[in-house]
Design an enzyme around this catalytic site. Structure first.
Site, PDB file in Angstrom:
ATOM      1  N   GLY A 222      52.971  42.912  45.161  1.00 44.70           N
ATOM      2  CA  GLY A 222      53.120  44.152  45.919  1.00 44.70           C
ATOM      3  C   GLY A 222      51.814  44.931  45.930  1.00 44.70           C
ATOM      4  O   GLY A 222      51.775  46.071  46.400  1.00 44.70           O
ATOM      5  N   ASN A 223      50.742  44.327  45.401  1.00 43.71           N
ATOM      6  CA  ASN A 223      49.452  45.015  45.276  1.00 43.71           C
ATOM      7  C   ASN A 223      48.678  44.890  46.599  1.00 43.71           C
ATOM      8  O   ASN A 223      48.279  43.793  46.997  1.00 43.71           O
ATOM      9  CB  ASN A 223      48.690  44.354  44.111  1.00 43.71           C
ATOM     10  CG  ASN A 223      47.351  44.992  43.846  1.00 43.71           C
ATOM     11  OD1 ASN A 223      46.613  45.319  44.755  1.00 43.71           O
ATOM     12  ND2 ASN A 223      47.028  45.145  42.579  1.00 43.71           N
TER      13      ASN A 223
ATOM     14  N   GLY B 194      45.682  45.876  47.375  1.00 43.61           N
ATOM     15  CA  GLY B 194      44.290  45.443  47.202  1.00 43.61           C
ATOM     16  C   GLY B 194      44.198  43.925  47.153  1.00 43.61           C
ATOM     17  O   GLY B 194      43.344  43.312  47.790  1.00 43.61           O
TER      18      GLY B 194
ATOM     19  N   ASP C 202      47.563  36.169  39.026  1.00 46.60           N
ATOM     20  CA  ASP C 202      47.649  37.090  37.896  1.00 46.60           C
ATOM     21  C   ASP C 202      46.229  37.270  37.415  1.00 46.60           C
ATOM     22  O   ASP C 202      45.498  36.299  37.221  1.00 46.60           O
ATOM     23  CB  ASP C 202      48.566  36.573  36.784  1.00 46.60           C
ATOM     24  CG  ASP C 202      48.971  37.741  35.888  1.00 46.60           C
ATOM     25  OD1 ASP C 202      49.700  38.631  36.356  1.00 46.60           O
ATOM     26  OD2 ASP C 202      48.530  37.787  34.724  1.00 46.60           O
ATOM     27  N   SER C 203      45.848  38.529  37.279  1.00 49.49           N
ATOM     28  CA  SER C 203      44.445  38.796  37.023  1.00 49.49           C
ATOM     29  C   SER C 203      44.297  39.983  36.095  1.00 49.49           C
ATOM     30  O   SER C 203      45.263  40.704  35.829  1.00 49.49           O
ATOM     31  CB  SER C 203      43.729  39.065  38.349  1.00 49.49           C
ATOM     32  OG  SER C 203      44.467  39.971  39.147  1.00 49.49           O
TER      33      SER C 203
HETATM   34  P1  IMP Z   1      48.665  41.851  37.835  1.00 45.10           P
HETATM   35  O1  IMP Z   1      47.917  40.596  38.190  1.00 45.10           O
HETATM   36  O2  IMP Z   1      49.679  42.229  38.836  1.00 45.10           O
HETATM   37  O3  IMP Z   1      49.168  41.812  36.417  1.00 45.10           O
HETATM   38  O4  IMP Z   1      47.631  43.060  37.898  1.00 45.10           O
HETATM   39  C1  IMP Z   1      46.302  42.878  37.612  1.00 45.10           C
HETATM   40  C2  IMP Z   1      45.628  44.208  37.336  1.00 45.10           C
HETATM   41  O5  IMP Z   1      44.305  43.899  36.918  1.00 45.10           O
HETATM   42  C3  IMP Z   1      45.502  45.086  38.580  1.00 45.10           C
HETATM   43  O6  IMP Z   1      46.538  46.003  38.683  1.00 45.10           O
HETATM   44  C4  IMP Z   1      44.168  45.770  38.330  1.00 45.10           C
HETATM   45  O7  IMP Z   1      44.356  46.878  37.488  1.00 45.10           O
HETATM   46  C5  IMP Z   1      43.382  44.723  37.568  1.00 45.10           C
HETATM   47  N1  IMP Z   1      42.590  43.903  38.507  1.00 45.10           N
HETATM   48  C6  IMP Z   1      42.823  42.611  38.882  1.00 45.10           C
HETATM   49  N2  IMP Z   1      41.917  42.212  39.784  1.00 45.10           N
HETATM   50  C7  IMP Z   1      41.123  43.271  39.998  1.00 45.10           C
HETATM   51  C8  IMP Z   1      40.016  43.463  40.866  1.00 45.10           C
HETATM   52  O8  IMP Z   1      39.603  42.599  41.656  1.00 45.10           O
HETATM   53  N3  IMP Z   1      39.449  44.670  40.792  1.00 45.10           N
HETATM   54  C9  IMP Z   1      39.869  45.651  39.967  1.00 45.10           C
HETATM   55  N4  IMP Z   1      40.917  45.543  39.173  1.00 45.10           N
HETATM   56  C10 IMP Z   1      41.546  44.335  39.183  1.00 45.10           C
END
Ligand code: IMP
Length: 200
Positions: free
Chosen positions: A11-12, A14, A72-73
């Site tokens: 749902g992100n 970005g 997942d990042s």
């Molecule tokens: P998840 O993968 O949904 O657990 O969320 C990963 C989180 O890591 C994101 O909400 C960001 O806070 C951070 N993150 C992952 N990739 C990036 C990026 O490319 N830029 C900045 N923050 C990132």
């Protein structure tokens, strides 16, 4: 089966934008989970990026009956023993906090800390309805700045300076970020896996 159209299990906004900017020139189409009608918030109960990427992609693939891909990042900071890592989205006050609150919390934790080494990590997992799974990983090394710079990108971008560059991910612009980021590297590896898979 179409191997070039995937639902993005996220749902992100970005991430969605970057997936499209990076994959569409390669002829890979990304449909958001909201557009596909499966806007669910899958619980990330894994201890690793790989596990969480699989949890998200497999849940959306099972619900939709269509190929799904997830990323997942997170940001791993050396002086914090690799934190926030898999907990990057939940750092500090958790998901209710804005990106700005999270990166300012990180900067507070690093006040007076000289070792500012860090890396972003992205793990991609793609799940097909038959159960086949493709995986890819990308990393981008860099440093945590003393103060935020720039207004582009998302998440921790304003406080991360990739090695070899002067600005932050948020100030360098999407063209640069989408060439060198952890996600760009993971998606380049994923597209190669996809080619091999399609040729099987
Ligand atoms: P998840 O993968 O949904 O657990 O969320 C990963 C989180 O890591 C994101 O909400 C960001 O806070 C951070 N993150 C992952 N990739 C990036 C990026 O490319 N830029 C900045 N923050 C990132």
């Amino acid at each position: 089966m179409n191997h070039r159209r995937f639902i993005l299990a996220s749902g992100n906004k970005g991430k969605l934008r970057e997936f499209r900017e990076i994959l569409e020139p390669m002829g890979i189409e990304i449909v958001s989970q909201a557009e596909a009608g499966f806007d669910m918030d899958v619980e990330e109960t894994g201890d690793t990026f790989e596990e969480n990427a699989w949890l998200k992609a497999s849940a959306i693939c099972a619900a939709a009956g269509l190929p799904a891909v997830a990323d997942d990042s997170g940001l791993c900071v050396d002086a914090l023993g690799g934190a926030p890592g898999v907990y990057s989205a939940r750092f500090g006050g958790g998901k209710s906090w804005t990106d700005e609150q999270k990166y300012m919390y990180l900067l507070e934790k690093l006040v007076g800390v000289r070792d500012r080494g860090a890396k972003f990590v992205s793990c991609i997992c793609c799940v097909f309805p038959g159960g086949d799974v493709l995986r890819a990983r990308g990393e981008c090394p860099g440093h945590i700045l003393e103060a935020p710079v720039g207004s582009g990108g998302f998440g921790y971008d304003p406080v991360f300076r990739p090695d070899g560059y002067e600005g932050s991910f948020a100030s360098l612009g999407e063209d640069v970020k989408n060439r060198i980021s952890h996600r760009a590297r993971a998606l380049a590896a994923f597209s190669k896996e996809l080619e091999k898979y399609a040729d099987r």
